[in-house]
Design a protein around this motif. Structure first.
Motif, mmCIF file in Angstrom:
data_model
loop_
_atom_site.group_PDB
_atom_site.id
_atom_site.type_symbol
_atom_site.label_atom_id
_atom_site.label_comp_id
_atom_site.label_asym_id
_atom_site.label_seq_id
_atom_site.Cartn_x
_atom_site.Cartn_y
_atom_site.Cartn_z
ATOM 1 N N PRO A 182 -60.988 39.905 33.870
ATOM 2 C CA PRO A 182 -60.237 39.128 32.874
ATOM 3 C C PRO A 182 -61.088 38.192 32.025
ATOM 4 N N ILE A 183 -62.290 37.839 32.457
ATOM 5 C CA ILE A 183 -63.060 36.818 31.755
ATOM 6 C C ILE A 183 -63.838 37.439 30.598
ATOM 7 N N ILE A 184 -63.463 37.051 29.379
ATOM 8 C CA ILE A 184 -64.172 37.490 28.181
ATOM 9 C C ILE A 184 -65.213 36.460 27.782
ATOM 10 N N LEU A 185 -64.804 35.198 27.764
ATOM 11 C CA LEU A 185 -65.683 34.096 27.364
ATOM 12 C C LEU A 185 -65.428 32.933 28.320
ATOM 13 N N PRO A 186 -66.356 32.658 29.243
ATOM 14 C CA PRO A 186 -66.080 31.646 30.271
ATOM 15 C C PRO A 186 -66.170 30.213 29.791
ATOM 16 N N HIS A 187 -66.922 29.970 28.716
ATOM 17 C CA HIS A 187 -67.110 28.596 28.220
ATOM 18 C C HIS A 187 -66.670 28.548 26.764
ATOM 19 N N ALA A 188 -65.377 28.296 26.567
ATOM 20 C CA ALA A 188 -64.785 28.371 25.221
ATOM 21 C C ALA A 188 -64.446 26.995 24.661
ATOM 22 N N GLY A 189 -65.130 25.970 25.123
ATOM 23 C CA GLY A 189 -64.858 24.619 24.660
ATOM 24 C C GLY A 189 -64.469 23.709 25.807
ATOM 25 N N VAL A 190 -64.492 22.403 25.555
ATOM 26 C CA VAL A 190 -64.171 21.392 26.567
ATOM 27 C C VAL A 190 -62.915 20.640 26.139
ATOM 28 N N THR A 191 -61.995 20.454 27.088
ATOM 29 C CA THR A 191 -60.720 19.811 26.788
ATOM 30 C C THR A 191 -60.757 18.318 27.109
ATOM 31 N N ILE A 192 -59.968 17.572 26.326
ATOM 32 C CA ILE A 192 -59.749 16.158 26.603
ATOM 33 C C ILE A 192 -58.373 15.788 26.060
ATOM 34 N N SER A 193 -57.666 14.932 26.759
ATOM 35 C CA SER A 193 -56.349 14.488 26.312
ATOM 36 C C SER A 193 -56.397 13.013 25.922
ATOM 37 N N LEU A 194 -55.871 12.707 24.737
ATOM 38 C CA LEU A 194 -55.765 11.320 24.282
ATOM 39 C C LEU A 194 -54.349 10.790 24.459
ATOM 40 N N ARG A 195 -53.509 11.541 25.153
ATOM 41 C CA ARG A 195 -52.131 11.114 25.389
ATOM 42 C C ARG A 195 -52.042 10.193 26.598
ATOM 43 N N GLY A 196 -51.488 9.029 26.388
ATOM 44 C CA GLY A 196 -51.118 8.164 27.513
ATOM 45 C C GLY A 196 -52.260 7.620 28.333
ATOM 46 N N VAL A 197 -53.429 7.376 27.735
ATOM 47 C CA VAL A 197 -54.531 6.777 28.484
ATOM 48 C C VAL A 197 -54.237 5.296 28.685
ATOM 49 N N GLY A 242 -55.594 1.999 26.775
ATOM 50 C CA GLY A 242 -55.138 1.628 25.436
ATOM 51 C C GLY A 242 -56.119 2.062 24.368
ATOM 52 N N ARG A 243 -55.616 2.203 23.156
ATOM 53 C CA ARG A 243 -56.418 2.753 22.054
ATOM 54 C C ARG A 243 -57.610 1.871 21.688
ATOM 55 N N ALA A 244 -57.438 0.558 21.787
ATOM 56 C CA ALA A 244 -58.501 -0.357 21.388
ATOM 57 C C ALA A 244 -59.760 -0.161 22.236
ATOM 58 N N ALA A 245 -59.577 0.291 23.479
ATOM 59 C CA ALA A 245 -60.722 0.582 24.354
ATOM 60 C C ALA A 245 -61.038 2.081 24.381
ATOM 61 N N MET A 246 -60.017 2.903 24.226
ATOM 62 C CA MET A 246 -60.203 4.350 24.384
ATOM 63 C C MET A 246 -61.145 4.948 23.344
ATOM 64 N N PHE A 247 -60.942 4.596 22.075
ATOM 65 C CA PHE A 247 -61.751 5.227 21.037
ATOM 66 C C PHE A 247 -63.216 4.783 21.070
ATOM 67 N N PRO A 248 -63.521 3.480 21.256
ATOM 68 C CA PRO A 248 -64.940 3.116 21.425
ATOM 69 C C PRO A 248 -65.578 3.805 22.630
ATOM 70 N N MET A 249 -64.812 3.929 23.713
ATOM 71 C CA MET A 249 -65.323 4.587 24.901
ATOM 72 C C MET A 249 -65.624 6.064 24.619
ATOM 73 N N LEU A 250 -64.681 6.725 23.938
ATOM 74 C CA LEU A 250 -64.867 8.139 23.619
ATOM 75 C C LEU A 250 -66.064 8.330 22.702
ATOM 76 N N LYS A 251 -66.191 7.466 21.705
ATOM 77 C CA LYS A 251 -67.322 7.548 20.775
ATOM 78 C C LYS A 251 -68.644 7.393 21.523
ATOM 79 N N SER A 252 -68.681 6.458 22.438
ATOM 80 C CA SER A 252 -69.897 6.224 23.220
ATOM 81 C C SER A 252 -70.228 7.428 24.096
ATOM 82 N N ILE A 253 -69.209 7.999 24.708
ATOM 83 C CA ILE A 253 -69.414 9.166 25.570
ATOM 84 C C ILE A 253 -69.965 10.341 24.763
#
Length: 415
Positions: A165-180, A183-194
């Motif tokens: 069944p595996i055609i492409l094993p690494h097709a991108g990396v997932t992340i969810s910005l829902r309900g962290v 809070g947004r004021a910390a989430m986006f700077p953290m994501l940018k830094s990561i």
């Protein structure tokens, strides 16, 4: 000894790809999902699991099987984007849901390919909905998160019976910005830094050099998984709904030259021009038009139509659950009913999702592509149209699934 050798030979043969004999599908209407558009009274030559020729006058090789498709409509096998097909059997039972890493030091490096079960009873059901491929995504849709973290690496799979069944094993990396919860004021700077850390790591000449990174809790496995994303070789698959969140994510992505796929994007139409300008793609359910939270206040049934009009590449889905993958074509039909052009809807369930996630071997009817071909009794977006046969890599697929078995068991003949 002879018996043992015979058994080994049979086992070896079973483990190899088994391609159908050379086939010619004649006199069909073909929706290519390619630049060729719709073709009338067209023939397709299938050889060694690939599409070898297309046209009104295809040279038929000696010994080829010829099948008359007069009155039939052919599309590429449908591609389901953002699903748990093959990794979830029953949502609320132990050992039947392997869609995310529940307790692990790994995050971005989680590989959903290892959780895919080719024997899942949901795969034949999906196949009977015309699905030949699916993008299986880990760690999305899990509700409120304690902290920002990646879900893991998506995989492109096929639904062929007895095929790897595996055609492409690494097709991108997932992340969810829902309900962290941070809070947004910390989430986006953290994501940018990561993501900046990932970019620094990806640019280093020495493999495994983790010096100079801001975030202190990295594993090399996670950084290695994010490196193709940081280089723009694989997409960052972002679950996000609110228009302002989408805008912030696009700014971060633009600064780091990321390839982005937005999943959900309930308010995407509000910032459609920004999404198009960033060359980001969107995966959405076209019937999501009622807000379930404050991130989706401006959800609209015309979301797909407006995004498409702005030039955004779309993939249309049903619910993420593997149980509902078979409904993909119906959702595309509903998008057409609310203004999405028909050709755009076909591409949104075939070539678009394939290409968004790096799959270049399927999703269109074109010479050289894998012979993933769905044959329909009529318009594939009409509910009363039946799937006549699905070919996956040139192999006609069985139509038996658990639904047909149960129907045969409990419905009396003639009813």
């Amino acid at each position: 000894m002879l018996k043992l050798m015979t058994s080994l030979c049979v086992a070896a043969c079973i483990s190899l790809p088994l391609y159908a004999q050379t086939l010619v599908l004649e006199h069909a209407k073909v929706l290519t999902a390619s630049s060729a558009g719709q073709l009338e009274d067209t023939s397709i030559l299938i050889k060694d699991g690939k599409i070898a020729a297309i046209g009104e006058a295809v040279t038929v090789p000696a010994g080829a099987e010829i099948i008359d498709m007069t009155g039939r409509t052919i599309t590429p096998g449908l591609v389901a984007a953002n699903t748990t097909l093959g990794v979830v059997e029953i949502n609320d039972r132990a050992n039947a849901n392997d869609s995310s890493a529940k307790t692990s030091d790994l995050s971005a490096s989680v590989e959903i390919q290892y959780a895919v079960n080719p024997a899942s009873t949901l795969i034949p059901v999906a196949r009977n909905g015309g699905i030949s491929r699916a993008i299986v995504t880990p760690g999305l849709g899990s509700g409120r998160q304690e902290k920002l973290s990646f879900g893991g690496q998506a995989a492109v799979i096929d639904t062929g019976d007895g095929q790897d069944p595996i055609i492409l094993p690494h097709a991108g990396v997932t992340i969810s910005l829902r309900g962290v919860k941070t809070g947004r004021a910390a989430m986006f700077p953290m994501l940018k830094s990561i993501l900046e850390d990932a970019s620094i790591y990806a640019a280093k000449e020495t493999p495994g050099d983790m010096s100079g990174l801001i975030q202190k809790n990295w594993t090399r496995a996670d950084l290695d998984a994010l490196a193709p994303v940081a280089r723009g070789e694989a997409p960052l698959i972002i679950e996000v709904d609110r228009a302002s969140d989408i805008s912030q994510m696009l700014k971060i992505g633009k600064a780091l030259n990321l390839k982005m796929v937005l999943v959900g994007a309930a308010e995407g139409w509000v910032v459609a021009d920004e999404i198009a300008a960033a060359d980001a793609s969107v995966v959405l359910n076209p019937i999501d038009n009622l807000p379930s939270n404050f991130d989706q206040v401006r959800a609209s049934i015309e979301n797909a139509t407006r995004l498409n009009a702005a030039g955004v590449k779309l993939a249309l889905t049903s619910n993420r659950d593997g149980h509902d993958v078979r409904l993909t074509r119906y959702h595309a039909g509903m998008a057409v009913a609310h203004g999405l052009p028909y050709d755009a809807a076909i591409k949104a369930i075939t070539i678009n999702p394939a290409r968004m996630f790096g799959d270049t071997t399927g999703g269109e009817i074109a010479v050289g592509q894998d012979a993933d071909i769905a044959v329909w009794s009529g318009d594939p977006l009409q509910p009363l149209t039946d799937l006549v046969v699905l070919y996956v890599r040139g192999e006609a697929q069985p139509k038996t699934d658990r639904l047909t078995v149960l129907r045969k068991k409990y419905v009396k003949s003639g009813e």
